[in-house]
Motif scaffolding. Structure first.
Motif, PDB file in Angstrom:
ATOM      1  N   VAL A  31       0.861  -1.170   0.000  1.00 34.05           N
ATOM      2  CA  VAL A  31       0.000   0.000   0.000  1.00 34.05           C
ATOM      3  C   VAL A  31       0.900   1.222   0.000  1.00 34.05           C
ATOM      4  N   PHE A  32       0.709   2.095  -0.991  1.00 27.29           N
ATOM      5  CA  PHE A  32       1.470   3.339  -1.085  1.00 27.29           C
ATOM      6  C   PHE A  32       0.573   4.493  -0.657  1.00 27.29           C
ATOM      7  N   VAL A  33       1.119   5.381   0.155  1.00 34.46           N
ATOM      8  CA  VAL A  33       0.415   6.595   0.553  1.00 34.46           C
ATOM      9  C   VAL A  33       1.378   7.764   0.392  1.00 34.46           C
ATOM     10  N   PRO A  34       0.893   8.885  -0.145  1.00 37.77           N
ATOM     11  CA  PRO A  34       1.786  10.031  -0.313  1.00 37.77           C
ATOM     12  C   PRO A  34       2.100  10.753   0.989  1.00 37.77           C
ATOM     13  N   GLY A  35       1.213  10.665   1.974  1.00 38.05           N
ATOM     14  CA  GLY A  35       1.447  11.422   3.198  1.00 38.05           C
ATOM     15  C   GLY A  35       0.542  11.007   4.330  1.00 38.05           C
ATOM     16  N   ASN A  36       0.355  11.925   5.280  1.00 36.45           N
ATOM     17  CA  ASN A  36      -0.362  11.619   6.515  1.00 36.45           C
ATOM     18  C   ASN A  36      -1.829  11.276   6.320  1.00 36.45           C
ATOM     19  N   THR A  37      -2.504  11.947   5.386  1.00 35.09           N
ATOM     20  CA  THR A  37      -3.923  11.668   5.174  1.00 35.09           C
ATOM     21  C   THR A  37      -4.113  10.218   4.752  1.00 35.09           C
ATOM     22  N   GLY A  38      -3.351   9.786   3.769  1.00 34.82           N
ATOM     23  CA  GLY A  38      -3.442   8.403   3.305  1.00 34.82           C
ATOM     24  C   GLY A  38      -2.990   7.416   4.362  1.00 34.82           C
ATOM     25  N   ALA A  39      -1.901   7.753   5.062  1.00 30.47           N
ATOM     26  CA  ALA A  39      -1.373   6.849   6.093  1.00 30.47           C
ATOM     27  C   ALA A  39      -2.399   6.641   7.199  1.00 30.47           C
ATOM     28  N   SER A  40      -3.013   7.719   7.669  1.00 29.98           N
ATOM     29  CA  SER A  40      -4.035   7.598   8.718  1.00 29.98           C
ATOM     30  C   SER A  40      -5.219   6.767   8.234  1.00 29.98           C
ATOM     31  N   PHE A  41      -5.646   7.021   7.008  1.00 31.94           N
ATOM     32  CA  PHE A  41      -6.801   6.317   6.454  1.00 31.94           C
ATOM     33  C   PHE A  41      -6.537   4.813   6.370  1.00 31.94           C
ATOM     34  N   VAL A  42      -5.415   4.412   5.766  1.00 37.95           N
ATOM     35  CA  VAL A  42      -5.190   2.975   5.581  1.00 37.95           C
ATOM     36  C   VAL A  42      -4.947   2.259   6.903  1.00 37.95           C
ATOM     37  N   ARG A  43      -4.344   2.937   7.858  1.00 37.01           N
ATOM     38  CA  ARG A  43      -4.090   2.284   9.144  1.00 37.01           C
ATOM     39  C   ARG A  43      -5.335   2.240  10.019  1.00 37.01           C
TER      40      ARG A  43
ATOM     41  N   GLU B  51      -8.759   3.146   9.099  1.00 37.16           N
ATOM     42  CA  GLU B  51     -10.013   2.723   8.473  1.00 37.16           C
ATOM     43  C   GLU B  51      -9.912   1.351   7.808  1.00 37.16           C
ATOM     44  N   LEU B  52      -8.782   1.079   7.178  1.00 33.49           N
ATOM     45  CA  LEU B  52      -8.631  -0.185   6.454  1.00 33.49           C
ATOM     46  C   LEU B  52      -7.841  -1.227   7.244  1.00 33.49           C
ATOM     47  N   LEU B  53      -7.262  -0.803   8.354  1.00 33.99           N
ATOM     48  CA  LEU B  53      -6.487  -1.683   9.237  1.00 33.99           C
ATOM     49  C   LEU B  53      -5.304  -2.353   8.532  1.00 33.99           C
ATOM     50  N   ILE B  54      -4.671  -1.600   7.661  1.00 30.51           N
ATOM     51  CA  ILE B  54      -3.489  -2.103   6.953  1.00 30.51           C
ATOM     52  C   ILE B  54      -2.283  -1.961   7.882  1.00 30.51           C
ATOM     53  N   PRO B  55      -1.527  -3.024   8.086  1.00 33.05           N
ATOM     54  CA  PRO B  55      -0.366  -2.922   8.968  1.00 33.05           C
ATOM     55  C   PRO B  55       0.734  -2.027   8.362  1.00 33.05           C
ATOM     56  N   GLU B  56       1.466  -1.392   9.240  1.00 33.35           N
ATOM     57  CA  GLU B  56       2.556  -0.519   8.805  1.00 33.35           C
ATOM     58  C   GLU B  56       3.579  -1.277   7.964  1.00 33.35           C
ATOM     59  N   ALA B  57       3.740  -2.554   8.224  1.00 30.55           N
ATOM     60  CA  ALA B  57       4.707  -3.371   7.488  1.00 30.55           C
ATOM     61  C   ALA B  57       4.371  -3.485   5.997  1.00 30.55           C
ATOM     62  N   LYS B  58       3.124  -3.198   5.640  1.00 28.63           N
ATOM     63  CA  LYS B  58       2.709  -3.273   4.234  1.00 28.63           C
ATOM     64  C   LYS B  58       2.532  -1.897   3.605  1.00 28.63           C
ATOM     65  N   THR B  59       2.765  -0.844   4.392  1.00 32.25           N
ATOM     66  CA  THR B  59       2.508   0.521   3.936  1.00 32.25           C
ATOM     67  C   THR B  59       3.816   1.261   3.703  1.00 32.25           C
ATOM     68  N   VAL B  60       3.892   1.948   2.573  1.00 29.21           N
ATOM     69  CA  VAL B  60       5.059   2.767   2.249  1.00 29.21           C
ATOM     70  C   VAL B  60       4.593   4.206   2.057  1.00 29.21           C
TER      71      VAL B  60
ATOM     72  N   ARG C  22     -10.419  13.201   0.617  1.00 27.90           N
ATOM     73  CA  ARG C  22     -10.370  14.620   0.987  1.00 27.90           C
ATOM     74  C   ARG C  22      -9.293  14.762   2.066  1.00 27.90           C
ATOM     75  N   ASN C  23      -8.892  15.978   2.332  1.00 30.19           N
ATOM     76  CA  ASN C  23      -7.916  16.206   3.403  1.00 30.19           C
ATOM     77  C   ASN C  23      -8.435  15.731   4.755  1.00 30.19           C
ATOM     78  N   SER C  24      -9.745  15.688   4.910  1.00 32.84           N
ATOM     79  CA  SER C  24     -10.363  15.217   6.151  1.00 32.84           C
ATOM     80  C   SER C  24     -10.229  13.705   6.318  1.00 32.84           C
ATOM     81  N   GLY C  25      -9.855  13.012   5.235  1.00 29.79           N
ATOM     82  CA  GLY C  25      -9.766  11.557   5.266  1.00 29.79           C
ATOM     83  C   GLY C  25     -10.998  10.875   4.713  1.00 29.79           C
ATOM     84  N   ASP C  26     -12.030  11.640   4.352  1.00 24.59           N
ATOM     85  CA  ASP C  26     -13.239  11.055   3.765  1.00 24.59           C
ATOM     86  C   ASP C  26     -12.950  10.589   2.340  1.00 24.59           C
ATOM     87  N   VAL C  27     -13.520   9.455   1.978  1.00 27.56           N
ATOM     88  CA  VAL C  27     -13.326   8.896   0.641  1.00 27.56           C
ATOM     89  C   VAL C  27     -14.115   9.719  -0.379  1.00 27.56           C
ATOM     90  N   ILE C  28     -13.438  10.110  -1.447  1.00 33.15           N
ATOM     91  CA  ILE C  28     -14.081  10.799  -2.569  1.00 33.15           C
ATOM     92  C   ILE C  28     -14.499   9.770  -3.610  1.00 33.15           C
TER      93      ILE C  28
END
Length: 181
Positions: A20-32, A34-43, A161-167
């Protein structure tokens, strides 16, 4: 910094061929959260999604879920793979192009051009009833550019969105989750 991102992709790809790739904090917070993706799979790819995709391809990654705020992800819809705003602030240009293709009026396009943030542009599109059509255009364009760069890697996207809501998200974005965790 690009080499740090490449190194992290190599390390995590050695453990899994689905990342799982995330550009920054919004994506990182969301995947961890909301989606419960472990940090070990997130870049966290920061401003270097192109370098991260190149490294993933070389490392044999088979699937990537890319989730992040529209402010970063919109650039991918323009084929921009280095996303620092100092060098690549094409957000509104790409939003306008996608809105035009979705049938936006000239008045709306001018209002989007004056927006400072992508969230402000989204609000205008939502008020005009074009949010879904523009989101689909953004997703299709981004996925097309990413697929060309990533070659045989299956890629899925989630726009936030910046709020973390899915568009919006690509058709199989959430089905990839079963292979991530």
């Amino acid at each position: 910094v690009a080499e740090t991102v490449r190194a992290e992709v190599r390390v995590k790809a050695a453990e899994s061929n689905v990342l799982v790739f995330v550009p920054g904090n919004t994506g990182a917070s969301f995947v961890r959260q909301e989606l419960l993706i472990p940090e070990a799979k997130t870049v966290i790819v920061s401003n270097y999604p192109g370098d991260a995709l190149d490294e993933a391809r070389e490392a044999g990654v088979r699937k990537i879920l890319l989730a992040g705020s529209l402010g970063k992800m919109v650039k991918l819809a323009g084929g921009v793979f280095y996303t620092h705003s100092r060098d690549a602030d094409v957000r509104m240009d790409i939003m306008i192009r996608c809105a035009l293709r979705a049938g936006a009026s000239m008045k709306l396009l001018r209002r989007i051009e004056d927006c400072v943030t992508t969230d402000a542009a989204l609000d205008l599109l939502e008020q005009d009833g074009l949010l879904d059509a523009v989101s689909e255009e953004l997703l299709n364009r981004a996925q097309s550019y990413i697929s060309r760069r990533a070659e045989e890697i299956e890629t899925e996207l989630i726009l936030l969105r910046n709020s973390g809501d899915v568009i919006a998200f690509t058709e199989n974005a959430f089905s990839i989750l079963g292979t991530v965790v």
